[in-house]
Design an enzyme around this catalytic site. Structure first.
Site, short mmCIF file in Angstrom:
data_model
loop_
_atom_site.label_atom_id
_atom_site.label_comp_id
_atom_site.label_asym_id
_atom_site.label_seq_id
_atom_site.Cartn_x
_atom_site.Cartn_y
_atom_site.Cartn_z
CB SER A 50 74.01 53.43 37.94
OG SER A 50 74.55 54.64 37.48
CG ASP A 95 78.34 56.63 38.55
OD1 ASP A 95 79.39 56.63 37.87
OD2 ASP A 95 77.23 56.34 38.07
CG ASP A 118 77.32 55.72 34.00
OD1 ASP A 118 77.32 56.12 35.18
OD2 ASP A 118 76.34 55.13 33.49
CG ASP A 144 77.99 52.60 36.30
OD1 ASP A 144 77.84 53.60 37.02
OD2 ASP A 144 77.30 52.40 35.28
#
Length: 462
Positions: free
Chosen positions: A104, A249, A253, A251
């Site tokens: 993340s 970010d 999300d 990834d």
């Protein structure tokens, strides 16, 4: 070097000794544990995997895929992908679970295995404990050579994800196209670098300026989308040639937005603005965020005639509360939008589409839209404790001290004072208490936090 095992997955820094970092041995052990759990609980032998663009991603992905095949599990590899895309692919492929290889917002030396159930949602606390137990006891049984799992790839799911967003009734691509938006995207050299421009093009955005959109995994700045890490996009926006900036970010999300003048819209207000739009279009409805998120979501929800509920920190807790309350939208104040009509997971892409629809229909600039919402400020602090101090007892005494105020103890202690609040949570990994306080000015939020810190020190020294 660090290895952190939690119910939501395994994360750590790459390199070092086994058990002290996320080494190949640790990757194999916990991939095998999760694969075993999926086989045991679902009798489904298919798992979907996908990864962000960080440097270690390909290595970790190969280890995970081979380990799952060794258990007799068929692997569908989405390759470079976003977390929400993998979440949607799991039920679409009728898989027993999914593994997202991403740390993340953590820096590039980190990676992680994030674990999904057959619904494409993060596994529960109870399920996570079972996976950890399987890993710690190495209780797995690999398949004979004639029953090894199959490996296949599928690079179509991002397009399917975008198509599903475009089909949502509240996503108004025609209104977005008519506004001829000029947008800057900072994707910190990960998967948002191709995913966000693909979405913007599909929505009819006229101009997309790309910053750090090469998915090399060599992050151009700290990947957490906080104001201090977003100086380049702020400088670009200050020139006045763009309507808004979009930051995700690694990834994809978490969604942060930048105003047309280079100021920050505020990560806390991503969810507030999108929820405001959904509530307006739906004629009301319920919302959920975690205990550490801004009160502004409650304000806009109640204004629309709905009810707001707070969940413990953590996506799985927010999703559980959303299902309980039949919330039309929810998420976390870190820019995480969860829109159940698409799926129960934080999703920057659907957040972008809904936000642009909102911005297009209001006709407002970013700054004017932001100024239309109640303004609150959150002061984030922590107090370090010596290991021998009983943190739970400290929190219990704080709850007792403020018993005359509304107190919520589902996740640490949250104390409300009219439109102000303070939330105390202990860290799961170090002897500290995090202290978040919110008020209508920075000064009063800091003052409230300092008052609580003084109370904690008094309890400790008593």
């Amino acid at each position: 070097m660090a290895l952190i095992k939690s119910i939501s997955g395994i994360r750590g820094t790459i390199g070092g000794a086994a058990g002290e970092g996320l080494t190949p041995l640790d990757v194999v052990k916990y991939a095998a544990a999760f694969g075993t759990w999926v086989l045991d609980t679902t009798q489904n032998n298919t798992i979907v995997i996908g990864r962000d663009a960080r440097i270690s991603g390909e290595m970790v992905s190969k280890l995970v895929a081979a380990t799952l095949q060794g258990l007799g599990i068929d692997v569908i590899d989405l390759g470079l992908s976003t977390t929400p895309t993998v979440e949607m692919a799991v039920p679409a492929k009728k898989a027993g679970g999914g593994i997202i290889l991403t740390a993340s917002h953590n820096p590039k030396q980190w990676n992680a295995l994030k674990l999904l159930n057959g619904k494409g949602e993060f596994i529960s606390d109870e399920d996570g404990k079972q996976v950890l137990h399987l890993g710690d006891t190495e209780a797995f049984d690999f398949a004979p050579v004639t029953k090894l799992g199959q490996y296949s790839t599928d690079d179509t799911f991002l397009q399917q994800h975008i198509d599903a967003i475009l089909r949502l009734p509240l996503v108004d691509a025609a209104a977005i196209k008519a506004k001829k938006f000029r947008v800057v995207v900072d994707a910190v050299n990960s998967c948002g670098g191709f995913a966000v421009p693909m979405l913007l093009e599909a929505l009819g955005v006229e101009t997309v300026e790309k910053l750090f959109c090469e998915p090399t995994g060599d992050f151009a700045h700290n990947p957490e989308p906080l104001p201090e890490n977003l100086r380049e996009i702020a400088k670009t926006m200050e020139k006045g040639a763009f309507d808004l900036g979009i930051v995700v970010d690694p990834d994809v999300d978490r969604l942060a937005l930048v105003n047309e003048d280079g100021t920050m819209f505020g990560e806390e207000y991503t969810l507030v603005a999108v929820a405001d739009y959904v509530l307006q279009q739906n004629g009301g409805g319920n919302t959920v965020s975690n205990l550490s998120s801004t009160r502004a979501l409650r304000d806009v929800t109640e204004k629309a005639g709905g009810q707001y509920a707070a969940a413990a920190v953590g996506e799985v807790n927010v999703v559980t509360k959303m299902k309980e309350t039949q919330a039309v939208i929810g998420g976390e104040g870190n820019g995480g939008i969860i829109y159940p009509e698409l799926h129960y997971g934080r999703d920057s892409l659907v957040g972008i589409a809904l936000f642009l629809s909102h911005l297009a229909k209001t006709g407002l600039t970013m700054t004017r839209l932001r100024n239309s919402y109640p303004s609150y400020f959150i002061s984030k602090n922590k107090i370090e404790l010596t290991p021998e101090i009983d943190t739970d007892l400290v929190l219990k005494k704080m709850a007792k001290r403020y018993a005359k105020q509304p107190v919520n103890t589902i996740d640490g202690v949250k104390i409300e004072f009219d439109k102000e609040w303070v939330h105390l949570r202990k860290s799961n990994t170090e002897p500290i208490i995090r202290i978040y306080a919110e008020s209508e000015s920075n000064a009063t939020a800091d003052h409230l936090a300092n008052k609580i810190i003084a109370d904690i020190k008094e309890i400790i020294s008593a």
